[in-house]
Design an enzyme around this catalytic site. Structure first.
Site, PDB file in Angstrom:
ATOM      1  CG  HIS A 269     -14.004  -5.208   6.679  1.00  0.00           C
ATOM      2  ND1 HIS A 269     -14.884  -5.992   5.971  1.00  0.00           N
ATOM      3  CD2 HIS A 269     -13.662  -4.205   5.825  1.00  0.00           C
ATOM      4  CE1 HIS A 269     -15.048  -5.501   4.759  1.00  0.00           C
ATOM      5  NE2 HIS A 269     -14.314  -4.407   4.641  1.00  0.00           N
ATOM      6  CD  GLU A 270     -11.786  -1.063   6.936  1.00  0.00           C
ATOM      7  OE1 GLU A 270     -11.008  -1.073   5.957  1.00  0.00           O
ATOM      8  OE2 GLU A 270     -13.030  -0.950   6.795  1.00  0.00           O
ATOM      9  CG  HIS A 273      -9.761  -3.787   3.011  1.00  0.00           C
ATOM     10  ND1 HIS A 273     -10.028  -4.259   1.754  1.00  0.00           N
ATOM     11  CD2 HIS A 273     -10.968  -3.453   3.544  1.00  0.00           C
ATOM     12  CE1 HIS A 273     -11.351  -4.206   1.529  1.00  0.00           C
ATOM     13  NE2 HIS A 273     -11.942  -3.732   2.607  1.00  0.00           N
ATOM     14  CD  GLU A 299     -15.320  -5.176   0.862  1.00  0.00           C
ATOM     15  OE1 GLU A 299     -14.404  -4.340   0.652  1.00  0.00           O
ATOM     16  OE2 GLU A 299     -16.014  -5.163   1.891  1.00  0.00           O
TER      17      GLU A 299
HETATM   18 ZN    ZN Z   1     -14.027  -3.357   2.810  1.00  0.00          ZN
END
Ligand code: ZN
Length: 506
Positions: A269-270, A273, A299
């Site tokens: 997830h990170e 980003h 997101e």
């Molecule tokens: Zn996030």
């Protein structure tokens, strides 16, 4: 104004914007340090240092000279400037207007309530005492309503709060979208709950040494294309992506020794980003035009990798042997198909951050409905816990036994961040819509994932989204990339197809 002069005015503005961005980067590194390696005893001093720097940043952003430069540039209406340059001017104006329109006392009161609010909330959550937090919440709604009247006098107060995180988004647009999701998802979750078919996910528990988890997370982040020459990965209480610059992107995760999936998915997830940050347009790294567009679009990039890629079957096929190699004994009996189903188990739960892909939007819709009602005055703060619990029961079939497991769980309101929650689900919808387009642009995406060929995916995201910076609005971007503005039907189709198959429904 002659062309040379207006160019000169623009150059002066650029210098101001670059300085601002660099000071913001200093703040980013201080924040990372605070969350990752700062000794506990420095907390008080660090808070003061960061407040001092925030003050400097604020002073600089309300400098009337900057306002002057912006006025000259916007009044010029010249065709001298490129789209990117106009974007920098537009962004500078939005920022300047926001910073200067709010009376200083109001800014201060909001900042003070934020730091006090956080402490009161943390204690109230620990002690399950909503009544202690209620006065803070009441005060915040009143201050944020006042703030909205100054910041965006043409908007409803809650719309103004939404606009900070997702510019252009309004209740008028969002309510029908969320109503539609609710109508589709609530019965789907109910059928899953009633289904006899329950994928086994017990084998995900085990003993997973942290050093091995760390090495695995690192290598998968690298596979996705995270550049460790321009970024780092560390540990913090709550995973985040921060840092000081697109050439210095800091991502974090956290580890539990009995389960490696949670930590690995936080890394993925990170990293999503982080790729957005590292992929910004090279020639404008210190200027607003290259900045990530909105919270929801940010997101969309993390959820693209987490949900659309890593929670897909091809990803399990790609990595199951690697997992077995890193954790001998693990998954001896499980197949890639079992692993895929186990990481996609749908199970209603109280806590948003632990929610699965399917129930997550319902947690968000519940919060949106409550925030909206707090702002239009139809819901009194004292009644929130009751409304929260009855919505949980109605939508997810479970009722929290304490407010700690309910209304007190999230940090957002303690800092006055209303209108933030919808970004999570808007991001999930954008991610899905982008993915749907990508699989028609690139041949055999599942096959590529099975081969570990992520470069083409990263390149697609980079060209279509990262490199576009702030040139377009979120809807314009979605249209440019996929041919359509945000389309919630794509998201619902994806969820229905996937979960009907996993749970053998229909
Ligand atoms: Zn996030």
């Amino acid at each position: 104004m002659p062309s040379n002069d207006i160019r000169d005015v623009y150059r002066q503005l650029v210098l101001k914007l670059e300085e601002r961005s660099r000071l913001g980067g200093v703040m980013g590194v201080m924040h990372w340090d605070q969350e990752v390696i700062m000794p506990k005893g420095a907390a008080d001093a660090r808070a003061k240092q960061m407040a001092a720097l925030a003050g400097v940043l604020h002073e600089k952003s309300i400098n009337p000279r900057v306002g002057n430069l912006i006025d000259k540039l916007t009044a010029s209406g010249t065709d001298e400037f490129t789209d990117a340059e106009w974007c920098n001017i537009r962004e500078a104006k939005r920022e300047f207007d926001l910073e200067t329109k709010i009376p200083k006392e109001l800014v201060q009161e909001i900042a003070e309530l934020g730091s006090r609010g956080h402490q009161v909330w943390a204690k109230a959550r620990e002690e399950n005492r909503f009544e202690d937090f209620a006065p803070i919440l009441e005060r915040f709604i009143s201050l944020k309503t006042k703030w909205a009247e100054h910041a965006f006098p043409d908007l409803e107060p809650y719309d103004a709060n939404l606009d900070i995180f997702e510019r252009g988004m309004t209740m008028e647009r969002l309510s029908p979208i969320f109503d539609y999701l609710k109508i589709e998802l609530v019965p789907l979750v109910r059928s899953i709950n009633n289904s006899d078919r329950k994928p086994d996910d017990s084998f995900l528990e085990g003993d997973f040494p942290i050093d091995k988890q760390e090495a695995l997370g690192n290598s998968i982040s690298r596979d996705m294309g995270f550049n460790f020459d321009k970024g780092r990965m560390d540990v913090s209480v709550h995973p985040f992506c921060g840092g000081g610059h697109p050439t210095d992107v800091r991502i974090t995760t956290r580890y539990r020794t009995n389960n490696f999936i949670e930590s690995l998915f936080a890394v993925i997830h990170e990293t999503g980003h982080g790729l957005y940050e590292q992929g910004r347009m090279e020639d404008s790294l210190d200027l607003p035009v290259s900045e990530p567009l909105t919270m929801a679009v940010h997101e969309s990039q993390s959820l693209f990798w987490e949900r659309m890629i890593a929670q897909g079957k091809s990803f399990s096929i790609r990595y199951i042997d690697k997992f077995r190699e890193v954790f001998p004994g693990f998954l001896k009996v499980a197949s890639a198909d079992k692993l895929f189903k186990a990481i996609n188990v749908c199970r209603p739960s109280f806590i948003r951050v632990e929610a699965d892909e399917l129930t997550y939007p319902i947690h968000i819709i519940l919060r949106y409905e409550i925030e909206k009602a707090m702002f239009d005055g139809t819901l009194m703060v004292k009644d929130i816990p009751e409304v929260w619990n009855s919505k949980m029961e109605k939508y997810l079939g479970i009722k929290p036994s304490t407010d700690t497991l309910g209304v007190l769980q999230d940090v957002h309101w303690s800092g006055g961040a209303f209108g933030y929650f919808p970004s999570y689900t808007l991001g999930a919808m954008y991610a899905c819509q982008f993915y749907n387009k990508m699989i028609t642009d690139l041949k055999d995406v599942p096959g590529r994932i099975e081969q570990g060929d992520f470069a083409c995916i990263r390149k697609w995201l980079n060209e279509k989204i990262h490199q576009q910076g702030r040139l377009y609005s979120p809807d314009q971007l979605a249209k440019k990339v996929t041919g359509k503005a945000l389309e919630p039907g794509v998201f619902i189709n994806y969820l229905k197809t996937k979960y009907n198959a996993i749970y053998g429904l229909n």
